[in-house]
Every structure is written in C-alpha cells, then in structure tokens.
Design a protein around this motif. Structure first.
Motif, PDB file in Angstrom:
ATOM      1  N   HIS A 288      -9.599  -0.774   7.133  1.00 16.68           N
ATOM      2  CA  HIS A 288      -8.522  -0.749   6.146  1.00 16.68           C
ATOM      3  C   HIS A 288      -7.258  -1.261   6.827  1.00 16.68           C
ATOM      4  O   HIS A 288      -6.367  -0.487   7.177  1.00 16.68           O
ATOM      5  CB  HIS A 288      -8.349   0.703   5.675  1.00 16.68           C
ATOM      6  CG  HIS A 288      -7.574   0.846   4.406  1.00 16.68           C
ATOM      7  ND1 HIS A 288      -8.068   0.473   3.175  1.00 16.68           N
ATOM      8  CD2 HIS A 288      -6.326   1.333   4.160  1.00 16.68           C
ATOM      9  CE1 HIS A 288      -7.176   0.729   2.245  1.00 16.68           C
ATOM     10  NE2 HIS A 288      -6.102   1.238   2.817  1.00 16.68           N
TER      11      HIS A 288
ATOM     12  N   ALA B  68      -7.530   1.239  -3.681  1.00 15.77           N
ATOM     13  CA  ALA B  68      -7.470   2.674  -3.371  1.00 15.77           C
ATOM     14  C   ALA B  68      -7.976   3.527  -4.543  1.00 15.77           C
ATOM     15  O   ALA B  68      -8.327   3.002  -5.602  1.00 15.77           O
ATOM     16  CB  ALA B  68      -6.020   3.031  -3.008  1.00 15.77           C
ATOM     17  N   PRO B  69      -7.986   4.857  -4.343  1.00 15.92           N
ATOM     18  CA  PRO B  69      -8.474   5.754  -5.410  1.00 15.92           C
ATOM     19  C   PRO B  69      -7.638   5.724  -6.694  1.00 15.92           C
ATOM     20  O   PRO B  69      -8.058   6.313  -7.696  1.00 15.92           O
ATOM     21  CB  PRO B  69      -8.390   7.148  -4.769  1.00 15.92           C
ATOM     22  CG  PRO B  69      -8.406   6.907  -3.306  1.00 15.92           C
ATOM     23  CD  PRO B  69      -7.742   5.588  -3.088  1.00 15.92           C
TER      24      PRO B  69
ATOM     25  N   LEU C 181     -12.736   3.391   1.670  1.00 15.99           N
ATOM     26  CA  LEU C 181     -12.390   3.261   0.245  1.00 15.99           C
ATOM     27  C   LEU C 181     -13.275   2.250  -0.477  1.00 15.99           C
ATOM     28  O   LEU C 181     -13.039   1.954  -1.652  1.00 15.99           O
ATOM     29  CB  LEU C 181     -10.915   2.862   0.089  1.00 15.99           C
ATOM     30  CG  LEU C 181      -9.868   3.815   0.669  1.00 15.99           C
ATOM     31  CD1 LEU C 181      -8.457   3.306   0.369  1.00 15.99           C
ATOM     32  CD2 LEU C 181     -10.045   5.225   0.135  1.00 15.99           C
TER      33      LEU C 181
ATOM     34  N   VAL D 145       2.929   9.213  -5.505  1.00 14.83           N
ATOM     35  CA  VAL D 145       1.711   8.565  -6.006  1.00 14.83           C
ATOM     36  C   VAL D 145       1.884   8.200  -7.488  1.00 14.83           C
ATOM     37  O   VAL D 145       1.521   7.106  -7.913  1.00 14.83           O
ATOM     38  CB  VAL D 145       0.470   9.464  -5.772  1.00 14.83           C
ATOM     39  CG1 VAL D 145      -0.757   8.900  -6.483  1.00 14.83           C
ATOM     40  CG2 VAL D 145       0.194   9.595  -4.270  1.00 14.83           C
TER      41      VAL D 145
ATOM     42  N   SER E 272      -4.819  -2.104  -1.128  1.00  8.84           N
ATOM     43  CA  SER E 272      -4.998  -0.653  -1.236  1.00  8.84           C
ATOM     44  C   SER E 272      -4.362  -0.061  -2.503  1.00  8.84           C
ATOM     45  O   SER E 272      -4.806  -0.386  -3.596  1.00  8.84           O
ATOM     46  CB  SER E 272      -4.506   0.017   0.043  1.00  8.84           C
ATOM     47  OG  SER E 272      -5.125   1.269   0.149  1.00  8.84           O
ATOM     48  N   MET E 273      -3.303   0.770  -2.390  1.00 10.32           N
ATOM     49  CA  MET E 273      -2.673   1.253  -3.637  1.00 10.32           C
ATOM     50  C   MET E 273      -2.247   0.059  -4.485  1.00 10.32           C
ATOM     51  O   MET E 273      -2.341   0.097  -5.723  1.00 10.32           O
ATOM     52  CB  MET E 273      -1.439   2.107  -3.327  1.00 10.32           C
ATOM     53  CG  MET E 273      -1.730   3.541  -2.919  1.00 10.32           C
ATOM     54  SD  MET E 273      -2.566   4.531  -4.170  1.00 10.32           S
ATOM     55  CE  MET E 273      -1.172   5.155  -5.116  1.00 10.32           C
TER      56      MET E 273
ATOM     57  N   GLY F 229       0.803  -1.223   0.000  1.00  8.30           N
ATOM     58  CA  GLY F 229       0.000   0.000   0.000  1.00  8.30           C
ATOM     59  C   GLY F 229       0.835   1.272   0.000  1.00  8.30           C
ATOM     60  O   GLY F 229       2.073   1.234  -0.107  1.00  8.30           O
ATOM     61  N   ILE F 230       0.143   2.403   0.155  1.00  6.28           N
ATOM     62  CA  ILE F 230       0.789   3.705  -0.027  1.00  6.28           C
ATOM     63  C   ILE F 230       1.873   3.986   1.009  1.00  6.28           C
ATOM     64  O   ILE F 230       2.840   4.689   0.733  1.00  6.28           O
ATOM     65  CB  ILE F 230      -0.272   4.838  -0.042  1.00  6.28           C
ATOM     66  CG1 ILE F 230       0.274   6.087  -0.722  1.00  6.28           C
ATOM     67  CG2 ILE F 230      -0.771   5.158   1.372  1.00  6.28           C
ATOM     68  CD1 ILE F 230      -0.779   7.005  -1.281  1.00  6.28           C
TER      69      ILE F 230
ATOM     70  N   PHE G  96       1.859  10.591   0.437  1.00  5.54           N
ATOM     71  CA  PHE G  96       0.807  11.001  -0.501  1.00  5.54           C
ATOM     72  C   PHE G  96       1.309  12.065  -1.498  1.00  5.54           C
ATOM     73  O   PHE G  96       0.537  12.539  -2.320  1.00  5.54           O
ATOM     74  CB  PHE G  96      -0.409  11.559   0.257  1.00  5.54           C
ATOM     75  CG  PHE G  96      -1.210  10.498   0.947  1.00  5.54           C
ATOM     76  CD1 PHE G  96      -2.277   9.872   0.309  1.00  5.54           C
ATOM     77  CD2 PHE G  96      -0.911  10.115   2.261  1.00  5.54           C
ATOM     78  CE1 PHE G  96      -3.024   8.887   0.947  1.00  5.54           C
ATOM     79  CE2 PHE G  96      -1.650   9.122   2.898  1.00  5.54           C
ATOM     80  CZ  PHE G  96      -2.706   8.513   2.239  1.00  5.54           C
TER      81      PHE G  96
HETATM   82  C1  FER Z   1      -6.175   8.327  -1.118  1.00  5.38           C
HETATM   83  C2  FER Z   1      -6.537   7.573  -0.023  1.00  5.38           C
HETATM   84  C3  FER Z   1      -5.867   6.375   0.254  1.00  5.38           C
HETATM   85  C4  FER Z   1      -5.126   7.895  -1.948  1.00  5.38           C
HETATM   86  C5  FER Z   1      -4.476   6.700  -1.663  1.00  5.38           C
HETATM   87  C6  FER Z   1      -4.847   5.937  -0.563  1.00  5.38           C
HETATM   88  C7  FER Z   1      -3.751   8.348  -3.815  1.00  5.38           C
HETATM   89  C8  FER Z   1      -4.108   4.718  -0.323  1.00  5.38           C
HETATM   90  C9  FER Z   1      -4.151   4.040   0.822  1.00  5.38           C
HETATM   91  C10 FER Z   1      -3.307   2.840   1.040  1.00  5.38           C
HETATM   92  O1  FER Z   1      -2.565   2.421   0.142  1.00  5.38           O
HETATM   93  O2  FER Z   1      -3.410   2.289   2.125  1.00  5.38           O
HETATM   94  O3  FER Z   1      -6.789   9.477  -1.419  1.00  5.38           O
HETATM   95  O4  FER Z   1      -4.828   8.676  -3.026  1.00  5.38           O
END
Ligand code: FER
Length: 296
Positions: A278, A218-219, A251, A155, A192-193, A100-101, A150
């Motif tokens: 999450h 994720a988004p 999400l 990203v 997620s990501m 994830g992110i 972020f």
């Molecule tokens: C966002 C909200 C969450 C976003 C990414 C995530 C790029 C990712 C979360 C994760 O990987 O846990 O607005 O935008």
C-alpha cells in the motif's frame, strides 16, 4: 493457481479477440512458467527513470488555487498542474486526483510527483494534454491530516467531499481555467481513501465523469451493487473504469469484490494487480499507466 484476466474492453469490437488473446497468452505463460502465472500484468513496468525529473524536456507547472466552498463554509485549497506549453487559448480536459487518509492536497505532489511522471510522458507523446487538480478530499473546516486521521468525523469528511467537489470545486475550476466542461473531459482517480472516493463519486455521477480510476481503494469504497446498480448504463456511459491494487495490500478485497461483480455483469474495466504493498511505488505505476489511457 491464481489467474486474473486483464480486461480492456474499451473497443467493443475487439472484445472477443482480446478475451481470446488474453486467455491464450495466459495459458501459454502458465505452461512456460509451470503454474506461476502473472496474467494480471497486462502492463509492462514503467521504464527506469519514468519518475525522475529530466531537465532536457519542457515542464508543466504546479500552482495552488483557493476556492469558496459552500459545502464546508470555508475557503479551501487545491493544487493544479498545467501542462508544458499551457495557454489560455487551448481548452483542456481535467483529471481530479485524490489523496489517501493520511494526506492532503499535497500528498500526491510530495509522494508521487505526478508532475514529473506526466511531464516525462508528454515528452514522449504518450499522454493527451490535460490539467490535473489535486484537492483536499477531507471536506471539513480543519482539513489538515493531523491527529487521528481515522477519527469518525474525518472519515465522514471524505464522503462529504462529493458535494464540495461537484458543487464547489468543479464549478470554480470551470469558471476560472480554460477547461472542457463535459463528462467526457473529466476524469477522477485517487489512491486508497481517494480511490474509494473516485469509485463512489465517479460511478455515482456518470453524468459528470466518463473516466474513473481507483488505486488500492480503501474500505470507504461502496459495495459493488451500490456502485453499479445498472450495469448496462455504466457500460454505455463509461470510457474507462480502472481498478488497481498491490498484490501485498491488505485492502485488495475492496478492489477484488468490485472486479468480481463487474466480471459477472460484464462491465468492461481494467483490473491491474501490481506487485507491491500500500504505497507510492504502486500508485506511481498506476498513475503512469492510467494517465496514458485518458482522453483518447
Ligand atoms: C481503514 C483502513 C484504511 C479505513 C481507511 C483506510 C476508513 C485508508 C487508508 C488510506 O487512505 O491509505 O479501515 O477506514
């Protein structure tokens, strides 16, 4: 009343029977539970201890690999899990498992201990032998999960990883490890990501992957009509499309909108809404169920 139908249509012949059975079960449980329908729970929770290391069974191994990335212009790292009894004589399929992110190539290892979950499943004969490659999905020179994770350049690096994966990492793995080199023996999944990446890269490259899973995506998940512009082609080529999310996850809309589109276009998939947020409780459950469906 919220009803979501668990869908598993991998066996086309059982499609109608499955649908009827699912609806009947939901109807019955709806009546029994007085409107509290958890029809989305197509999977019973993993047994207690599924994620606890056992010392009475054989264990796989985790190593770090380094590969030259032309995409990034650096040497990049990934972890690789090889199963118990691994030997260079037997070619295996590969699951690419993405973080994830806020993570890097070690996030799954530290947070989810996939080696424990998969070792335990092997011991019970419930998973096909496979390798698991856990890359760093932030394709930039400084790919550490430090500072503002972020930040736009970080990203963007998650999108750039598509090229690194397809042109650098997969060729490296296939050159240096005994793995089966076709789409039916490559899976991609992530949290997620990494879930968004898996859906974007997997569905966008059906010639490279036949098994695709997004956990709490994720988004960065592309719009359904971009992911699946030709539903018939996706339907024909995919072995498994898995979409899961915790019911308390903010999400969830990204999973739900893809599920809704796939329903309308009759693309077989599994939509598993777990109880939770999450976090790794949900992701470990998803990994436990998802891996059992792979390469079979
Ligand atoms: C966002 C909200 C969450 C976003 C990414 C995530 C790029 C990712 C979360 C994760 O990987 O846990 O607005 O935008």
């Amino acid at each position: 009343m919220l009803i979501r139908f668990p869908l598993e249509f991998r066996n086309k012949f059982s499609l109608t029977t499955n649908m009827i059975m699912n609806k009947l079960i939901l109807l019955l449980s709806g009546i029994l539970l007085g409107g509290m329908v958890y029809g989305q729970n197509a999977f019973t929770p993993p047994p207690t201890g599924f994620d606890v290391a056992r010392n009475d069974i054989p264990h796989g191994k985790i190593d770090t690999l380094s590969y030259p990335s032309e995409t990034v212009g650096s040497t990049r790292k990934a972890l690789i899990y090889t199963p118990p009894g691994y030997s260079a004589d037997q070619k295996l399929p590969v699951l690419y498992l993405l973080h994830g992110i806020g993570g890097d190539e070690k996030e799954w290892l530290y947070g989810g201990h996939p080696e424990v979950i998969i070792d335990n499943l092997y011991a019970e004969g419930k998973v096909a032998p496979m390798m698991v490659v856990m890359p760093n999905g932030r394709a930039m020179k400084d790919d550490r999960a430090t500072g503002n994770v972020f930040a736009p350049d970080k990203v963007e690096a998650f999108a750039r990883f598509e090229m690194d994966l397809l042109s650098d990492l997969i060729p490296f793995v296939e050159k240096n490890y005994p793995v089966i080199q076709d789409r039916e023996h490559r899976a991609i999944a992530g949290l997620s990501m990494g879930g968004g990446q898996s859906l974007n890269f997997g569905l966008g490259n059906l010639d490279s992957f036949a098994w695709v899973g997004g956990f709490s995506s994720a988004p960065n998940t592309k719009k359904p009509e971009e992911l699946v512009p030709d539903p018939d082609k996706t339907k024909e080529q995919l072995k498994l499309l898995w979409i899961s999310c915790g019911d308390q996850d903010g999400l969830i809309t990204f999973s739900a909108r893809l599920h809704d589109y796939l329903e309308v276009h009759k693309v077989p998939h599994i939509y598993f809404i777990d109880q939770g947020q999450h976090d790794f409780k949900v992701w470990k459950n998803s990994l436990y169920h998802f891996t059992q469906l792979l390469f079979k």
